[in-house]
Design an enzyme around this catalytic site. Structure first.
Site: not given
Ligand code: F6R
Length: 599
Positions: A2, A27, A74, A100-101, A472, A476, A479, A495, A594
């Protein structure tokens, strides 16, 4: 999670609020709304979907007033729809709030309010705030908000306005809020992205602080009503850094910024072949290191484990912050807990940090956002200086995290009086140049991406320090392209996952040369024997791999410790192009946000 923006001043607030929301959209982006104090009272407009849907409303053209609040959501409680979008009113429509929260004692408070005759019109927990403020309001908005906050359990970034008051009341607990200080005008926002074009002067609220903001001043108190003195800080990021600069998406821009972001992470930290960082505790007596983080940041932690153990001989454990916070870990005063977070606001990581501090561990933060909550609460920190990361999928923060961890590992080694590997230092300094080179795989990777837009599954395999790179790469892809992807240590496939392999299954091997190269070639043969489609990431001309692979991506050679930074970049590009060809806005993938400031 949010985005919140508020304005009070002499200008027309509607356009300021809408433009601010656009900066915060990363966000959360399932619905949005705005409230402006007009001559006829508080006017609220909301819309399901993205900000541009809200902006299209004809009513906004007529919405005139110099105080307002807005929100991009969100969803947590209640599905994303107009009714659940913020701002929320109380019964009388005199009070409007954005939040937000999460309110944890929502049900108890809802029952209490309903018994008293309040009619709640949404399924959100947030609406409770509006009604509680209404319940306590006696011609003083600040007092009513303080009384409300004393009843609420949970987290909040909250802005409240009243139809009769020329002020905004702002409160924070566990969800960032920043006051922007202008000339005859004030702003409030969840992060500085929304403030930059108006002011660089900011005040960061801390938990359980409440600010009363008028157009000329702000007064901050704690929840007991005592005054708190806070200094104005300056935002270092520029407006230009926050823009797309001709790239189609922020994600692509951020991938291509990596030579610069890595340069900025290293800058000033290696001098005369020595590591120059300041840490506010002794590192030579550390007996054990625990690194905790979420998502992509957790992957960088896994990479850090490899070289911290190798360079310092200190045992390292890596834990998901969401698990660490609840598992009562054994921690002593000689343990160091490192928390890694791009945003510095992730709820689980913050809780893990607080838990570690309660147990007397030393704590170190590896954080990108300056002034963020985690950065303020750690004993010591290393900022990434990677610049703002707007794309929801983390890219440049990840590579900077790996570099920062390596610098820290070298620092411990130096403090223990052990020699630093000069080749490693040299390669670290040359890393930005190698990153420039690996970005030249862009066109090749784009071609490969075209072949895989219709697949349903993807496997990523790596070994040793490149196993987390496989994780990773898979994260990527899933998501942002919504293709199911898994990362595994290559030897593990026999396995279980090998059962999945047939001619439909693409398997990306991170197969750059190291002591495990021969083994990874055997793993490739196992996949080939089952007709899997192989994409091999290599850094040398290896005849065997050439014969086995359907597609090759060639990256520059680099010392093993730094290979994850180079190897992850084509994987970032591959996900980006697959998502782009599929027409997905990967800067705002579905269901994601984010900054994950809720559990
Ligand atoms: C994936 C991604 C998330 C963040 C995770 C932690 O691309 O961005 O998995 O890495 O939400 O976020 P931070 O680093 O802000 O604590």
């Amino acid at each position: 999670m949010c985005g919140i923006i508020g304005y009070i001043g002499n200008k027309d607030s509607t356009s300021i609020l809408i433009e601010g929301l656009k900066k915060l959209e990363y966000r959360g982006y399932d619905s949005a709304g705005i409230c402006v104090k007009t001559k006829e009272g508080l006017k609220v407009f909301k819309k399901r979907g993205r900000i541009f849907e809200l902006e299209k409303l004809d009513e906004l053209k007529e919405l005139k007033g110099m105080i307002g609040i807005a929100h991009t959501r969100w969803a947590t409680h209640g599905e994303p729809n107009e009714n659940n979008a913020h701002p929320h009113f109380d019964c009388s429509k005199n009070i409007a709030i954005v939040h937000n929260g999460i309110i944890e004692n929502y049900h108890a408070l809802k029952n209490l309010l309903e018994k008293e005759g309040h009619q709640l019109s949404s399924q959100t927990d947030s609406e409770i705030f509006a009604h509680l403020v209404e319940k306590f309001y006696e011609q003083n908005l600040e007092k009513a908000v303080i009384k409300t906050l004393k009843l609420v359990e949970g987290s909040y970034g909250l802005v409240v306005m009243h139809k009769k008051e020329e002020k905004l009341i702002v409160a924070r607990k566990g969800s960032s809020l920043i006051i922007g200080v202008g000339e005859g005008e004030m702003f409030v926002a969840s992060d500085s992205a929304a403030l930059l074009e108006h002011t660089k002067k900011v005040v960061h609220l801390q938990d359980e602080e409440i600010a009363t903001i008028t157009k000329d001043k702000y007064i901050i108190k704690n929840i007991d009503g005592e005054f708190v003195n806070k200094k104005i800080e300056e935002i270092k990021w520029t407006v230009e850094q926050m823009e797309k600069k001709g790239f189609k998406h922020f994600m692509l821009k951020e991938i291509f910024e990596q030579p610069q972001s890595i340069t900025d992470t290293i800058r000033g930290r290696i001098k005369d072949r020595k590591i120059k960082i300041t840490v506010d505790f002794r590192v030579d007596s550390i007996k054990r290191i625990i690194i905790t983080a979420c998502g992509t940041s957790w992957h960088s932690a896994l990479i850090g484990k490899y070289f911290i153990e190798e360079l310092t001989q200190i045992p390292v454990e890596v834990d998901y912050a969401s698990e660490f916070r609840y598992r009562n870990p054994v921690i002593g005063k000689d343990d160091l807990v490192i928390v890694i977070s791009q945003s510095g606001e992730t709820a689980d990581t913050l809780a893990a940090l607080r838990g570690a501090k309660e147990k007397q561990a030393k704590t170190l933060g590896i954080i990108n956002v300056v002034g963020s909550t985690i950065s303020r609460e750690v004993d010591s920190g290393i900022y990434l200086h990677a610049g703002p990361e707007i794309g929801v999928a983390s890219t440049k923060a990840f590579t900077s995290q790996v570099v920062a961890l390596l610098i820290f590992a070298l620092y411990i080694r130096q403090k223990k009086g052990q020699e630093l590997d000069q080749e490693l230092l040299r390669e670290l300094e040359e890393l930005p140049q190698k990153v420039k080179e690996v970005l030249k795989t862009d066109k090749e990777v784009q071609k490969i991406a075209k072949e895989f837009t219709a697949v349903k599954n993807f496997l990523y395999l790596g070994r040793g320090i490149n196993f987390p790179v496989a994780l990773e790469g898979a994260l990527k892809l899933k998501e942002i392209s919504y293709i199911h992807a898994e990362g595994y240590p290559a030897a593990e496939i026999k396995h279980g996952p090998i059962a999945l392999i047939d001619e439909q299954m693409p398997v990306l091997f991170v197969a750059t040369k190291n002591n495990l190269s021969a083994k990874i070639i055997s793993n490739m043969q196992e996949v080939k024997a089952r007709k899997g489609k192989i994409i091999a990431l290599v850094n040398e001309d290896n005849k065997e791999i050439k014969e086995l692979a359907d597609y090759l991506i060639k990256v520059p050679q680099i010392i093993n410790e730094l290979s994850p930074v180079i190897n992850v970049i084509p994987l970032q590009l591959l996900s980006y192009y697959i998502a782009d060809i599929k027409g997905i806005d990967m800067d705002k993938p579905r269901n994601l946000a984010k900054s994950v400031t809720v559990e």
